[in-house]
Design a protein around this motif. Structure first.
Motif, PDB file in Angstrom:
ATOM      1  N   VAL A 134       0.802  -1.240   0.011  1.00 23.41           N
ATOM      2  CA  VAL A 134       0.232   0.161   0.047  1.00 23.41           C
ATOM      3  C   VAL A 134       0.904   1.386   0.083  1.00 23.41           C
ATOM      4  N   PRO A 135       0.628   2.209  -0.955  1.00 26.40           N
ATOM      5  CA  PRO A 135       1.367   3.443  -1.131  1.00 26.40           C
ATOM      6  C   PRO A 135       0.892   4.265   0.076  1.00 26.40           C
ATOM      7  N   ILE A 136       2.069   4.702   0.948  1.00 31.10           N
ATOM      8  CA  ILE A 136       1.571   5.776   1.889  1.00 31.10           C
ATOM      9  C   ILE A 136       2.726   7.028   1.848  1.00 31.10           C
ATOM     10  N   ILE A 137       2.153   8.228   1.497  1.00 37.22           N
ATOM     11  CA  ILE A 137       2.871   9.403   1.278  1.00 37.22           C
ATOM     12  C   ILE A 137       3.372   9.759   2.653  1.00 37.22           C
ATOM     13  N   VAL A 138       4.836  10.131   2.310  1.00 37.06           N
ATOM     14  CA  VAL A 138       5.564  10.568   3.243  1.00 37.06           C
ATOM     15  C   VAL A 138       5.725  12.082   3.176  1.00 37.06           C
ATOM     16  N   HIS A 139       5.303  12.989   3.978  1.00 31.84           N
ATOM     17  CA  HIS A 139       5.415  14.325   4.012  1.00 31.84           C
ATOM     18  C   HIS A 139       6.550  14.804   4.513  1.00 31.84           C
ATOM     19  N   LYS A 140       7.495  15.797   3.548  1.00 28.83           N
ATOM     20  CA  LYS A 140       8.731  16.349   4.350  1.00 28.83           C
ATOM     21  C   LYS A 140       8.850  17.725   4.051  1.00 28.83           C
ATOM     22  N   GLU A 141       7.494  18.354   4.000  1.00 27.38           N
ATOM     23  CA  GLU A 141       7.387  19.757   3.743  1.00 27.38           C
ATOM     24  C   GLU A 141       8.039  20.350   4.957  1.00 27.38           C
ATOM     25  N   SER A 142       7.952  19.915   6.212  1.00 23.78           N
ATOM     26  CA  SER A 142       7.976  20.655   7.598  1.00 23.78           C
ATOM     27  C   SER A 142       8.161  19.538   8.341  1.00 23.78           C
ATOM     28  N   GLU A 143       8.934  19.680   9.493  1.00 26.97           N
ATOM     29  CA  GLU A 143       9.048  18.584  10.522  1.00 26.97           C
ATOM     30  C   GLU A 143       7.866  18.154  11.007  1.00 26.97           C
ATOM     31  N   ARG A 144       7.002  18.952  11.289  1.00 21.78           N
ATOM     32  CA  ARG A 144       5.556  18.581  11.613  1.00 21.78           C
ATOM     33  C   ARG A 144       4.606  17.557  10.742  1.00 21.78           C
ATOM     34  N   PRO A 178       6.577   3.640   1.039  1.00 17.42           N
ATOM     35  CA  PRO A 178       6.646   4.896   1.222  1.00 17.42           C
ATOM     36  C   PRO A 178       6.718   5.796  -0.222  1.00 17.42           C
ATOM     37  N   VAL A 179       5.804   6.847  -0.310  1.00 16.39           N
ATOM     38  CA  VAL A 179       5.706   7.653  -1.547  1.00 16.39           C
ATOM     39  C   VAL A 179       6.305   9.120  -1.042  1.00 16.39           C
ATOM     40  N   ILE A 180       7.346   9.615  -1.701  1.00 16.03           N
ATOM     41  CA  ILE A 180       7.961  10.866  -1.213  1.00 16.03           C
ATOM     42  C   ILE A 180       7.667  11.948  -2.330  1.00 16.03           C
ATOM     43  N   THR A 181       6.927  12.996  -2.082  1.00 13.65           N
ATOM     44  CA  THR A 181       6.575  13.949  -2.956  1.00 13.65           C
ATOM     45  C   THR A 181       7.747  14.863  -3.079  1.00 13.65           C
ATOM     46  N   ALA A 182       7.852  15.519  -4.053  1.00 14.37           N
ATOM     47  CA  ALA A 182       8.756  16.685  -4.169  1.00 14.37           C
ATOM     48  C   ALA A 182       8.367  17.809  -5.490  1.00 14.37           C
ATOM     49  N   TRP A 183       8.153  19.039  -4.960  1.00 11.14           N
ATOM     50  CA  TRP A 183       7.943  20.150  -5.890  1.00 11.14           C
ATOM     51  C   TRP A 183       8.989  20.322  -7.137  1.00 11.14           C
ATOM     52  N   GLN A 184      10.274  19.877  -6.524  1.00 11.98           N
ATOM     53  CA  GLN A 184      11.209  19.658  -7.528  1.00 11.98           C
ATOM     54  C   GLN A 184      10.882  19.280  -8.882  1.00 11.98           C
ATOM     55  N   LEU A 185      10.242  17.964  -8.762  1.00 12.36           N
ATOM     56  CA  LEU A 185       9.781  17.199  -9.910  1.00 12.36           C
ATOM     57  C   LEU A 185       8.366  17.618 -10.608  1.00 12.36           C
ATOM     58  N   ASN A 186       8.187  18.718 -10.280  1.00 18.46           N
ATOM     59  CA  ASN A 186       6.816  19.338 -10.624  1.00 18.46           C
ATOM     60  C   ASN A 186       6.981  19.808 -12.294  1.00 18.46           C
ATOM     61  N   GLU A 187       6.038  19.883 -13.248  1.00 16.37           N
ATOM     62  CA  GLU A 187       6.161  20.182 -14.602  1.00 16.37           C
ATOM     63  C   GLU A 187       6.714  21.669 -14.515  1.00 16.37           C
ATOM     64  N   ARG A 188       7.318  21.943 -15.571  1.00 15.89           N
ATOM     65  CA  ARG A 188       7.836  23.251 -15.845  1.00 15.89           C
ATOM     66  C   ARG A 188       6.719  24.240 -15.781  1.00 15.89           C
ATOM     67  N   MET A 189       6.947  25.582 -15.007  1.00 14.12           N
ATOM     68  CA  MET A 189       5.980  26.448 -14.997  1.00 14.12           C
ATOM     69  C   MET A 189       5.845  27.256 -16.206  1.00 14.12           C
ATOM     70  N   TYR A 190       4.644  27.316 -16.647  1.00 10.05           N
ATOM     71  CA  TYR A 190       4.619  28.205 -18.088  1.00 10.05           C
ATOM     72  C   TYR A 190       4.149  29.600 -17.833  1.00 10.05           C
ATOM     73  N   GLY A 191       4.122  29.822 -16.625  1.00  8.19           N
ATOM     74  CA  GLY A 191       3.627  31.314 -16.623  1.00  8.19           C
ATOM     75  C   GLY A 191       2.437  32.018 -17.114  1.00  8.19           C
TER      76      GLY A 191
END
Length: 146
Positions: free
Chosen positions: A15-25, A43-56
């Motif tokens: 079962v995938p479980i998201i591990v949040h690392k945005e803050s200590e809490r 564990p599933v680790i999300t990272a904004w660094q892998l988001n799509e390119r921002m097209y403004g």
């Protein structure tokens, strides 16, 4: 969603479980304390660094609307050049800086330690990582279809 769907089909049926690392809490709240649950999860680790390119200013517009506003040639240049960003957006080069940095700092150490890692990301983030791994030039990477 792609990561979750792929992992739900994994032969071990974990079962995938998201591990949040945005803050200590957030990290504390996503901890799994049950050893039995740990054995049954992945564990599933999300990272904004892998988001799509921002097209403004192009964000949310379809290709036709964008071409109508800015001209077909200009839109093609923004979408297919390596270092020219759309207005208030990111170029592929800018997207690569964050995606490759994350890859080097967070993913490579996991691989070196012998862990298996699945990366689910967006086209330009993946394109950037492939550019780094395959040592593609800025001209070669814009021809890469993902």
């Amino acid at each position: 969603m792609t990561a979750m769907l792929a992992m739900m089909q994994h032969r071990r049926k974990k079962v995938p479980i998201i591990v949040h690392k945005e803050s200590e809490r957030a990290h504390q709240w996503s901890q799994v304390y049950s050893e039995e649950t740990k054995k049954q999860s992945i564990p599933v680790i999300t990272a904004w660094q892998l988001n799509e390119r921002m097209y403004g200013e192009l964000q949310g517009l379809n290709k036709q609307e964008t071409a109508d506003l800015f001209g077909k040639e200009q839109v093609h240049e923004w979408r297919r050049s390596y270092d020219i960003p759309p207005p208030n957006g990111e170029s592929l080069e800018m997207c690569a800086e964050r995606a490759v940095s994350y890859f080097k700092e967070q993913i490579i150490p996991q691989l070196v330690s012998g862990k298996h890692v699945m990366i689910a990301a967006h086209g330009n983030s993946l394109r950037s990582i492939i550019m780094h791994l395959d040592k593609l030039t800025s001209q070669e990477v814009i021809l890469l279809c993902i």
